[in-house]
Structure formats: structure tokens, C-alpha cells
Design a protein around this motif. Structure first.
Motif, short mmCIF file in Angstrom:
data_model
loop_
_atom_site.label_atom_id
_atom_site.label_comp_id
_atom_site.label_asym_id
_atom_site.label_seq_id
_atom_site.Cartn_x
_atom_site.Cartn_y
_atom_site.Cartn_z
N PRO A 91 13.18 -56.88 70.45
CA PRO A 91 12.94 -57.41 71.79
C PRO A 91 12.83 -58.93 71.82
CG PRO A 91 11.45 -55.59 71.33
CD PRO A 91 12.18 -55.89 70.07
N ASP A 118 11.27 -53.95 83.30
CA ASP A 118 10.62 -52.73 82.83
C ASP A 118 10.67 -52.59 81.31
OD1 ASP A 118 13.31 -52.17 82.50
OD2 ASP A 118 13.30 -50.34 83.69
N THR A 119 10.92 -53.70 80.62
CA THR A 119 10.98 -53.63 79.16
C THR A 119 10.14 -54.73 78.52
OG1 THR A 119 12.87 -55.14 78.96
CG2 THR A 119 13.39 -52.79 79.27
N ILE A 120 9.90 -54.57 77.26
CA ILE A 120 9.21 -55.59 76.47
C ILE A 120 10.04 -56.87 76.47
CG2 ILE A 120 8.49 -56.20 74.12
CD1 ILE A 120 7.89 -53.11 73.82
N HIS A 140 12.09 -46.93 80.17
CA HIS A 140 11.96 -46.20 78.92
C HIS A 140 10.68 -46.56 78.16
CE1 HIS A 140 15.99 -44.68 79.35
NE2 HIS A 140 16.41 -45.90 79.62
N THR A 141 10.05 -47.66 78.55
CA THR A 141 8.89 -48.14 77.82
C THR A 141 7.61 -47.67 78.51
OG1 THR A 141 10.19 -50.11 77.29
CG2 THR A 141 7.85 -50.18 76.77
N SER A 142 6.72 -47.09 77.75
CA SER A 142 5.48 -46.56 78.32
C SER A 142 4.55 -47.68 78.76
CB SER A 142 4.75 -45.69 77.28
OG SER A 142 4.23 -46.51 76.25
N ARG A 145 2.63 -49.21 75.85
CA ARG A 145 3.42 -50.16 75.04
C ARG A 145 3.61 -51.49 75.77
NH1 ARG A 145 8.90 -49.98 72.22
NH2 ARG A 145 8.46 -51.47 70.58
N LEU A 146 3.87 -51.42 77.07
CA LEU A 146 4.03 -52.64 77.85
C LEU A 146 2.74 -53.45 77.84
CD1 LEU A 146 5.96 -51.26 80.97
CD2 LEU A 146 6.87 -52.80 79.23
#
Length: 173
Positions: A91, A118-120, A140-142, A145-146
């Protein structure tokens, strides 16, 4: 090969199947199966009249990206669509690519910009640029995790961003 066969093939954990799956998942035929999350059109409709919106993507195929935006009737909402390519999986490296796309296009940009993703990778790109980051937990990232990457806001859906960005209740769906 049918999509179901692709999914079976891609459950194997090999670099070849990952590359093959990514090429297939970004094919024009599969991109037409995508649908918008609830509230996306309303968000774009309300925001693009107030401020320029840029779409930042690392899609492998720009033509397919443009066709998908046209198919979903989203093209008019974006002042710019910036697309770069990155074969990196980390990332941090993907974030650098996204940040460079923005820096190269805008040269100067407002420090009060907000980066919604919506991602890291999106959170990290916002940080590199000095932007506020809103992480939407529909990808896709919980959420857990975020949260580890400390975005400025974590929101359950895009319409939650309207509540923060537009004062006075005019954001209501």
C-alpha cells in the motif's frame, strides 16, 4: 472461461493466478456487472456542484475505466480522472503513485482537500499529500484494518460524508 471457473482458479495462492484474476476482473465484460453503492450518485450530485471532484485510480486499463464511468453515468461528476499504473502490492508504494498523480496534475492544491477512499492506499496517499482522509468501510478492507492506519474519519457509507461536508441538513437523502 466462465467467471465461476476463474474464481475457482484464483483461489489457488500463486502469483500467476493473481495476475490472471486481476486482468480478468478488470475486463470490460466484468466491469459492466459492477453496481454503485447506495448513496454514491446522491453524494456526487450534491458535491460536484460545490467543488471539483477528482477520481484517482490505479486501474490497469484506462479505456475500460472510462467506459465503466460512462456505463454507470458518472463521467459528468468528475473535473478530472487521473489514472496511473502500479504493479506494486505494498500500500505504501501504491499510495506514492496516487500522490504523484495528484501532485503532477494539480501542481498546487488546496490544503483543505479531502481524500475519500476505501483502502489503506487511499489513507496513506492522503497523508502524503497533507489532505484529510475519509475511509469508507464498504470495500475489501475491514474497518479494523483501516483503523490501524488512522484516517481522520471512518464512515459506514458515502452519505455519511455528506453530513460532515454540507452543513444545515441539505445532505439528507
Amino acid at each position: 472461461m466462465k467467471l465461476s471457473n476463474w474464481r475457482l482458479l484464483c483461489r489457488q495462492n500463486t502469483k500467476y493466478t493473481k495476475i490472471a484474476f486481476e486482468k480478468k476482473i478488470e475486463s470490460a465484460e466484468l466491469l459492466k456487472l459492477d453496481t454503485l453503492h447506495t448513496g454514491v450518485k446522491i453524494f456526487l450530485e450534491k458535491m460536484y456542484r460545490r467543488t471539483p471532484i477528482s477520481l484517482i485510480s490505479l486501474r490497469a486499463n484506462r479505456k475500460n475505466l472510462d467506459e465503466q464511468l460512462d456505463y454507470l453515468q458518472l463521467t459528468k461528476y468528475f473535473a478530472s480522472v487521473l489514472n496511473g499504473q502500479s504493479t506494486e502490492e505494498k500500500p505504501e508504494k501504491r499510495a506514492e503513485t496516487k500522490a504523484k498523480l495528484i501532485q503532477n496534475y494539480y501542481k498546487l492544491f488546496p490544503k483543505d482537500s479531502i481524500y475519500i477512499g476505501d483502502t489503506i492506499t487511499d489513507i496513506l496517499a492522503a497523508r502524503l499529500l497533507g489532505f484529510s482522509s475519509f475511509a469508507i468501510i464498504w470495500g475489501h478492507t475491514s474497518q479494523e484494518r483501516l483503523m490501524k492506519f488512522d484516517p481522520d474519519q471512518i464512515l459506514p457509507h458515502i452519505s455519511s460524508a455528506l453530513e460532515l461536508l454540507i452543513p444545515g441538513g441539505r445532505w439528507q437523502l
